[in-house]
Enzyme design. Structure first.
Site, PDB file in Angstrom:
ATOM      1  N   THR A 224       0.849  -1.198   0.000  1.00 16.83           N
ATOM      2  CA  THR A 224       0.000   0.000   0.000  1.00 16.83           C
ATOM      3  C   THR A 224       0.877   1.238   0.000  1.00 16.83           C
ATOM      4  O   THR A 224       0.648   2.188  -0.759  1.00 16.83           O
ATOM      5  CB  THR A 224      -0.949   0.010   1.211  1.00 16.83           C
ATOM      6  OG1 THR A 224      -1.874  -1.072   1.085  1.00 16.83           O
ATOM      7  CG2 THR A 224      -1.726   1.320   1.293  1.00 16.83           C
ATOM      8  N   HIS A 227       2.545   1.778  -3.415  1.00 19.21           N
ATOM      9  CA  HIS A 227       1.566   2.367  -4.330  1.00 19.21           C
ATOM     10  C   HIS A 227       1.399   3.864  -4.062  1.00 19.21           C
ATOM     11  O   HIS A 227       1.449   4.684  -4.984  1.00 19.21           O
ATOM     12  CB  HIS A 227       0.240   1.629  -4.155  1.00 19.21           C
ATOM     13  CG  HIS A 227      -0.894   2.132  -4.977  1.00 19.21           C
ATOM     14  ND1 HIS A 227      -1.315   1.514  -6.138  1.00 19.21           N
ATOM     15  CD2 HIS A 227      -1.736   3.193  -4.805  1.00 19.21           C
ATOM     16  CE1 HIS A 227      -2.349   2.168  -6.649  1.00 19.21           C
ATOM     17  NE2 HIS A 227      -2.627   3.191  -5.849  1.00 19.21           N
ATOM     18  N   GLU A 228       1.233   4.226  -2.794  1.00 17.39           N
ATOM     19  CA  GLU A 228       0.980   5.626  -2.449  1.00 17.39           C
ATOM     20  C   GLU A 228       2.216   6.492  -2.658  1.00 17.39           C
ATOM     21  O   GLU A 228       2.105   7.649  -3.096  1.00 17.39           O
ATOM     22  CB  GLU A 228       0.480   5.742  -1.008  1.00 17.39           C
ATOM     23  CG  GLU A 228      -0.808   4.998  -0.704  1.00 17.39           C
ATOM     24  CD  GLU A 228      -1.972   5.373  -1.610  1.00 17.39           C
ATOM     25  OE1 GLU A 228      -1.925   6.454  -2.256  1.00 17.39           O
ATOM     26  OE2 GLU A 228      -2.937   4.597  -1.691  1.00 17.39           O
ATOM     27  N   HIS A 237      -2.693   6.015 -11.453  1.00 17.26           N
ATOM     28  CA  HIS A 237      -3.167   4.639 -11.550  1.00 17.26           C
ATOM     29  C   HIS A 237      -2.962   4.151 -12.979  1.00 17.26           C
ATOM     30  O   HIS A 237      -3.129   4.905 -13.933  1.00 17.26           O
ATOM     31  CB  HIS A 237      -4.645   4.547 -11.159  1.00 17.26           C
ATOM     32  CG  HIS A 237      -4.872   4.745  -9.687  1.00 17.26           C
ATOM     33  ND1 HIS A 237      -5.892   5.527  -9.193  1.00 17.26           N
ATOM     34  CD2 HIS A 237      -4.209   4.259  -8.610  1.00 17.26           C
ATOM     35  CE1 HIS A 237      -5.848   5.511  -7.866  1.00 17.26           C
ATOM     36  NE2 HIS A 237      -4.832   4.750  -7.490  1.00 17.26           N
ATOM     37  N   TRP A 239      -4.627   2.421 -14.992  1.00 23.22           N
ATOM     38  CA  TRP A 239      -5.758   2.494 -15.927  1.00 23.22           C
ATOM     39  C   TRP A 239      -6.188   3.939 -16.207  1.00 23.22           C
ATOM     40  O   TRP A 239      -7.163   4.179 -16.926  1.00 23.22           O
ATOM     41  CB  TRP A 239      -6.945   1.671 -15.416  1.00 23.22           C
ATOM     42  CG  TRP A 239      -7.582   2.202 -14.179  1.00 23.22           C
ATOM     43  CD1 TRP A 239      -8.699   2.990 -14.101  1.00 23.22           C
ATOM     44  CD2 TRP A 239      -7.157   2.006 -12.816  1.00 23.22           C
ATOM     45  NE1 TRP A 239      -8.986   3.289 -12.781  1.00 23.22           N
ATOM     46  CE2 TRP A 239      -8.055   2.689 -11.974  1.00 23.22           C
ATOM     47  CE3 TRP A 239      -6.090   1.308 -12.232  1.00 23.22           C
ATOM     48  CZ2 TRP A 239      -7.916   2.706 -10.588  1.00 23.22           C
ATOM     49  CZ3 TRP A 239      -5.956   1.317 -10.846  1.00 23.22           C
ATOM     50  CH2 TRP A 239      -6.862   2.019 -10.051  1.00 23.22           C
ATOM     51  N   ASP A 247      -2.269   6.733 -18.312  1.00 21.34           N
ATOM     52  CA  ASP A 247      -1.490   6.990 -17.095  1.00 21.34           C
ATOM     53  C   ASP A 247      -0.273   7.866 -17.367  1.00 21.34           C
ATOM     54  O   ASP A 247       0.572   8.054 -16.490  1.00 21.34           O
ATOM     55  CB  ASP A 247      -1.070   5.678 -16.423  1.00 21.34           C
ATOM     56  CG  ASP A 247      -0.096   4.861 -17.268  1.00 21.34           C
ATOM     57  OD1 ASP A 247       0.130   5.212 -18.450  1.00 21.34           O
ATOM     58  OD2 ASP A 247       0.441   3.866 -16.744  1.00 21.34           O
ATOM     59  N   VAL A 249       2.287   7.286 -19.168  1.00 25.01           N
ATOM     60  CA  VAL A 249       3.527   6.511 -19.263  1.00 25.01           C
ATOM     61  C   VAL A 249       3.470   5.681 -20.543  1.00 25.01           C
ATOM     62  O   VAL A 249       2.493   4.959 -20.779  1.00 25.01           O
ATOM     63  CB  VAL A 249       3.714   5.592 -18.035  1.00 25.01           C
ATOM     64  CG1 VAL A 249       4.968   4.737 -18.190  1.00 25.01           C
ATOM     65  CG2 VAL A 249       3.799   6.424 -16.757  1.00 25.01           C
ATOM     66  N   ASP A 288      -1.364  -7.350  -2.465  1.00 27.30           N
ATOM     67  CA  ASP A 288       0.064  -7.092  -2.271  1.00 27.30           C
ATOM     68  C   ASP A 288       0.941  -8.141  -2.944  1.00 27.30           C
ATOM     69  O   ASP A 288       1.953  -7.813  -3.558  1.00 27.30           O
ATOM     70  CB  ASP A 288       0.397  -7.035  -0.773  1.00 27.30           C
ATOM     71  CG  ASP A 288       0.090  -5.671  -0.171  1.00 27.30           C
ATOM     72  OD1 ASP A 288      -0.676  -4.891  -0.789  1.00 27.30           O
ATOM     73  OD2 ASP A 288       0.614  -5.375   0.923  1.00 27.30           O
TER      74      ASP A 288
END
Length: 318
Positions: A224, A227-228, A237, A239, A247, A249, A288
């Site tokens: 978590t 991700h943050e 994100h 999607w 995104d 990228v 995770d």
């Protein structure tokens, strides 16, 4: 390369993670990952009319840096982390060992030293990245509270609302640990927001590594925070926060939407070209144990914020 569209409407779709949250009591085990970074950013855009223009500037700077393959001025970046623990119960007052386990996870994940990095499928082996950013625990600040949950309106970041003010937010990553409520695991602030609220928030149950049989499972491996912190370093994100979104990228496949659990590989998108989705990317919503890679494009995007003129340049100075 994916094209950047920087209208206010697009910004509102790209960066969301903030809804008004009511205090909640203890919750059952969370069945689906819920990051609130995008909703928080949408609220900040509404509250601060000048923020959209600032984010436009950051996006333009980032695109230019990525296109020109800029390099960090002083080499490897080391981020000092201030952990702010807000607790009502003993379980919320997590141990120093638990906090250090989270720092260890961040260092492994951002340096391709995670034990599951070798699970990246051959299809993506050419783009998997060692980001090369490290983290060091600088300070732990603890504060007892009577609040049962904090929501996502940044109250935990403000001493006047019972929280803890950030410490040196232009040179240190502030990491708040508390019960968020609403089934939300965490949220972050993108570069460009107010320094008074800058940093990452992770619910105390999901900090660091815990047992597979504990209440945090399947979010018990510290991902978590990975991700943050990715959001804090300007990643979206995967999607794009909309169906078949962007995104920003170039080397990540187009995803239909968020993925949950641990999808069976290969998992195909129904978006244009039906690409295999990169469900193991840290910026998806998988469990995770199902996320274990960043890409070279994400690495370049993160690195750009530390360059001269970038929104986190101060973190890159010796």
């Amino acid at each position: 390369m994916k094209k950047i569209c920087l209208s206010l409407a697009t910004l509102l779709m790209l960066f969301s993670c903030q809804e008004d949250e009511k205090s909640t009591t203890a919750e059952a085990r969370v069945s689906k990952r819920a990051c609130h970074t995008q909703e928080v950013f949408e609220r900040q855009l509404k509250e601060n009319p000048g923020l959209a223009a600032k984010m436009n500037q950051i996006e333009a700077f980032t695109e230019n840096a990525v296109l020109n393959q800029s390099r960090l001025v002083n080499g490897k970046i080391e981020i000092p982390v201030v952990v702010n623990v807000l607790y009502k119960t003993a379980a919320e007052n997590i141990s120093l060992a638990q906090i250090q386990s989270q720092i260890d996870v961040l260092n492994a994940d951002f340096n391709a030293a995670n034990s599951d990095f070798n699970q990246v499928p051959t299809l993506f082996s050419g783009v998997k990245a060692n980001v090369g950013i490290t983290f060091v625990l600088d300070q732990v600040i603890r504060k007892s509270t009577t609040k049962t949950s904090w929501g996502t309106r940044d109250a935990m970041k403000k001493s006047k609302q019972g929280g803890i003010d950030p410490t040196s937010p232009t040179t240190k990553l502030n990491f708040w640990v508390c019960t968020i409520g609403g089934g939300i695991l965490g949220y972050a602030q993108f570069p460009g927001g107010s320094s008074a609220t800058d940093g990452v928030v992770v619910d105390s149950k999901y900090v660091g590594v815990t047992s597979n049989s504990g209440p945090a499972y399947p979010y018990n491996l510290g991902r978590t925070a990975t991700h943050e912190v990715g959001h804090w370093m300007n990643l979206r994100h995967i999607w794009g926060d909309t169906t078949c979104g962007n995104d920003q990228v170039a080397d990540t496949p187009t995803h239909n939407t968020a993925n949950y659990g641990v999808p069976t590989y290969p998992h195909y998108s129904t978006c244009s070209g039906t690409p295999v989705e990169m469900t193991m990317n840290y910026m998806d919503y998988t469990d995770d144990r199902g996320m274990y890679m960043f890409t070279n494009g994400q690495k370049s995007r993160m690195g750009a914020i530390f360059l001269s003129g970038g929104p986190r340049f101060s973190f890159g100075q010796p």
